[in-house]
Design a protein around this motif. Structure first.
Motif, PDB file in Angstrom:
ATOM      1  N   HIS A 178       0.849  -1.201   0.000  1.00  0.00           N
ATOM      2  CA  HIS A 178       0.000   0.000   0.000  1.00  0.00           C
ATOM      3  C   HIS A 178       0.884   1.250   0.000  1.00  0.00           C
TER       4      HIS A 178
ATOM      5  N   HIS B 119       1.501   5.380  -1.995  1.00  0.00           N
ATOM      6  CA  HIS B 119       0.958   6.473  -2.817  1.00  0.00           C
ATOM      7  C   HIS B 119       2.134   7.185  -3.470  1.00  0.00           C
TER       8      HIS B 119
ATOM      9  N   GLU C  22      -8.000   2.745  -3.199  1.00  0.00           N
ATOM     10  CA  GLU C  22      -8.329   2.637  -1.792  1.00  0.00           C
ATOM     11  C   GLU C  22      -9.723   3.181  -1.547  1.00  0.00           C
TER      12      GLU C  22
ATOM     13  N   HIS D  33      -6.603  -1.956   5.622  1.00  0.00           N
ATOM     14  CA  HIS D  33      -5.243  -1.436   5.584  1.00  0.00           C
ATOM     15  C   HIS D  33      -4.995  -0.483   6.760  1.00  0.00           C
TER      16      HIS D  33
ATOM     17  N   ASP E  95       2.010   2.903   3.265  1.00  0.00           N
ATOM     18  CA  ASP E  95       1.108   4.057   3.136  1.00  0.00           C
ATOM     19  C   ASP E  95       1.913   5.328   2.871  1.00  0.00           C
TER      20      ASP E  95
HETATM   21 NI    NI Z   1      -3.505   5.000   1.709  1.00  0.00          NI
END
Ligand code: NI
Length: 270
Positions: free
Chosen positions: A20, A22, A106, A168, A218
């Protein structure tokens, strides 16, 4: 650093997946290639980037086309919630046909940042709509739940039949985690596992089967100790896996092998 050496020498079985991230955000515009090189160096086999809007999903699909190690989820994050149209569904469905689009995500609920009841209702509507879409498209989901545990679990129990996924950045209770295990779901853990004020998360990851835990960053948010406070990046998933190994008193290699296998089980296209 001996664990890092194992990750590098251990072949595929010891490689990690950041499930996960970004990395489509502008925080990486200046050093994206170098950041990906550092991820490889740290023993990562793959990075799953999660779209949080249609714009970010489009960027993410393009990145997956450009970089071997990047896979992607596509979807609309609760903080980006807006009424969805048939055109939006069609766009997500078209992306879902692509080889490296592994999930709808997400998606989920965020009651921490969003206090307005009408906006929360809209979050619930598009969450359910994207769960339906995932079922039709035979894709797993990646779910964000911040201070919305009750509604998130209620929606999953009612609406997520035949849909598998991961909760998550897990922040719920042990009881909720056990409910998720009954649904055959996974939990994702990241930087907060390494924090001094990690609260109940260390105990939760000690008591769940390792077969149901994914590691993630994340990034660019929530960098783990010892890089807490810096911009986070996929390479740092190493620190999350190392903490998980320490808490469970197993080898780093075992955590790497099992969590990578878990990621492949959930995200079949990996
Ligand atoms: Ni996220």
């Amino acid at each position: 650093m001996s664990n890092m050496a194992i990750a590098k020498e251990g072949g595929f079985s010891a490689l990690l997946v950041d499930t996960h991230a970004h990395i489509d955000t502008d925080r990486f515009d200046e050093d994206r290639d170098e950041m990906l090189a550092r991820a490889k160096e740290a023993g990562l086999a793959a990075i799953i980037n999660m779209g949080d809007s249609l714009e970010s999903s489009a960027r993410s699909v393009a990145m997956a086309g450009k970089y071997d190690m990047v896979y992607t989820g596509v979807g609309i994050h609760p903080e980006e919630a807006r009424p969805m149209t048939q055109g939006d569904d069609d766009l997500l469905a078209a992306w879902a046909q692509e080889a490296k689009v592994v999930a709808i995500g997400e998606i989920g609920l965020d009651y921490y940042w969003v206090k307005d009841e009408e906006q929360r209702q809209l979050q619930r509507e598009i969450f359910i709509r994207q769960l339906d879409l995932a079922r039709q498209l035979h894709l797993p989901v990646c779910v964000h739940d911040r201070e919305a545990h009750g509604d998130t679990l209620a929606i999953l129990k009612k609406e997520a039949r035949d849909v598998r996924g991961v909760m998550h950045c897990y922040s719920g209770s042990l009881e909720m985690a056990r409910e998720l295990m009954k649904l055959d779901w996974f939990i994702g853990v990241d930087g907060p596992l390494t924090f001094k004020n990690a609260a109940k998360l260390p105990e939760i990851v000690q008591r769940l089967p390792l077969e149901r835990i994914l590691v993630e960053t994340d990034c660019p948010y929530m960098a783990p100790v010892p890089v807490r406070g810096k911009r986070n990046e996929p390479a740092y998933v190493y620190h999350v896996a190392a903490k998980l190994a320490e808490l469970r008193q197993v080898s780093f290699e075992q955590v790497a092998r099992q969590t990578t296998s878990n990621a492949q089980e959930l995200y079949g296209k990996l």
